[in-house]
Design a protein around this motif. Structure first.
Motif: not given
Lengths: 230, 211
Positions: A165-188
């Motif tokens: 709780n000491a840090d408002p950004t909750k930096d002790t809590m691991p969270a996924p990096d949603l800015d990561r780049h991924v390979f994707c295929r367009v289905l439609e």
């Protein structure tokens, strides 16, 4: 050990879905690949897993009931091979999810909404069994950390919650990096897609296209099955 | 970034490729099955009759071949003429990849390793052609990587599964980093990043490999 903690499937959810015979295999495969590539935990496909489990059980019964005669040996081995392949896919799907659940256990608990009237808490993307698993996992992990590390620290530093709780950004809590780049295929065919909040960058998504793109930009498209990950 | 560690192992990719369809010529019947057809979860395959070509998933073809129960027919794209054409086009058009099966490398590898007789006397020719197609494409991917210069979305149509998996770490690492740097530039005070000139993508927003 991991897949066992998910308990037995609900047998009553079995549906009459003969036309989907072909696609169940493709669906579990895609679900597994999506899960493996996506940084965050995706929504659990309960319907698919339950149906596949039922189908596997039915097929196993069928193979068991086959003649012991040598002339059916070939037939039996083909059926068995397919069963093993599907079991592997299913287990891989669940195992990949559990790996992420363990990694983001704290986040899962944070995101979960408390159940009503003392019922178990629920999470929008986790199965009931996964939710139960993450609670137990977190408890065990916490106890272990307390026993071995926190107990030996000077008073004032020996509480995890306080540190967190000491840090408002909750930096002790691991969270996924949603800015990561991924390979994707367009289905439609989707047409023009905005790839950032400002709408400065767009792309024309046509069926079959393959893109390397920031996960966050296509998160919703993945949810609505416009694209799949690769 | 773990550029060297691929997300999927090559075994796993082969496993995925084994669901692709391929034609075989069986030399057996299935007396125990109605209509000589196998009713699998993934679909019904058959009828299996001697000398009658039938489409099955690759895993089944390999398993039957191992038991000497069938002859595998080379897929159309592995025909020498079409491979030559693909190789030529692949060399000529530096901005695009030719359409090949998504798992072409895995399929080729499995057939080359476990079912050489599929190609008869053409084995070495086909093998060399696939190998040179692979090399040309690899060179193109590497030069494509050089063109990454800032946060962007990259279109890589017709890239195959194995190639995606190999390049994943490099693409991901570079693009992730470019994006982070751009974010820092756009919002030095660590606040909400708003519309600022620096956050716009660089002049060439996307490298188009095109279809």
């Amino acid at each position: 050990m991991e897949s066992q903690s998910l308990g037995v499937p609900d047998l009553d959810t079995q549906a009459d879905d003969a036309p989907q015979l072909q696609s169940d295999l493709a669906r579990i495969k895609q679900a597994y690949v999506n899960e493996k590539v996506a940084p965050e935990i995706l929504e659990y496909d309960e319907e698919l897993v339950d149906r596949l489990r039922q189908r596997l059980a039915d097929q196993e019964d069928k193979v068991q009931g086959l003649d012991a005669h040598w002339s059916v040996e070939l037939e039996r081995s083909m059926y068995q091979l397919e069963l093993e392949r599907l079991r592997y896919l299913l287990a891989s799907y669940i195992r990949t999810r559990l790996k992420k659940v363990q990694l983001y256990a704290m986040l899962c608990l944070e995101e979960a909404s408390p159940g009503e009237d003392g019922a178990a808490p629920t999470h929008p993307r986790l199965s009931r069994q996964e939710m139960q698993f993450v609670q137990e996992f977190f408890m065990d992990m916490g106890m272990h950390m307390k026993e071995n590390i926190l107990k030996n620290l000077p008073p004032g530093f020996d509480q995890l919650v306080r540190q967190s709780n000491a840090d408002p950004t909750k930096d002790t809590m691991p969270a996924p990096d949603l800015d990561r780049h991924v390979f994707c295929r367009v289905l439609e065919d989707r047409g023009t897609v905005e790839l950032d909040q400002q709408g400065l960058e767009t792309a024309n998504f046509e069926a079959g296209d393959l893109y390397v793109v920031r996960y966050k930009a296509v998160q919703d498209l993945l949810k609505d099955k416009w694209i799949s990950l690769t | 970034m773990a550029a060297t560690q691929a997300l999927f192992s090559s075994y796993e990719l082969e496993f995925f490729a084994e669901d692709e369809t391929i034609s075989i010529v069986p030399n057996f019947t299935l007396p125990g099955c109605s209509d000589n057809t196998l009713e699998c979860i993934g679909g019904a395959y058959g009828p299996f009759l001697p000398n009658r070509p039938v489409d099955v998933p690759l895993w089944m073809a390999m398993a039957l071949h191992q038991r000497k129960k069938c002859r595998i027919l080379p897929p159309a794209w592995m025909d020498i003429e079409s491979l030559k054409m693909v190789e030529e086009l692949e060399r000529d058009r530096s901005d695009a990849f030719q359409p090949l099966p998504f798992h072409y490398l895995e399929i080729a590898h499995m057939l080359f390793t476990h079912a050489k007789d599929t190609f008869g006397g053409n084995f070495y020719k086909v093998h060399d052609l696939v190998e040179s197609v692979r090399k040309v494409r690899m060179t193109k991917i590497h030069s494509g990587l050089k063109s990454l210069a800032g946060p962007m979305t990259v279109k890589l149509n017709n890239l195959s599964a194995m190639e995606c998996n190999l390049m994943r770490g490099l693409f991901q690492g570079a693009l992730d980093r470019f994006w982070k740097l751009a974010q820092l530039q756009a919002a030095p005070d660590a606040g909400e990043f708003e519309t600022q000139a620096t956050s716009s993508p660089p002049s060439g927003p996307r490298r188009q490999f095109r279809t």
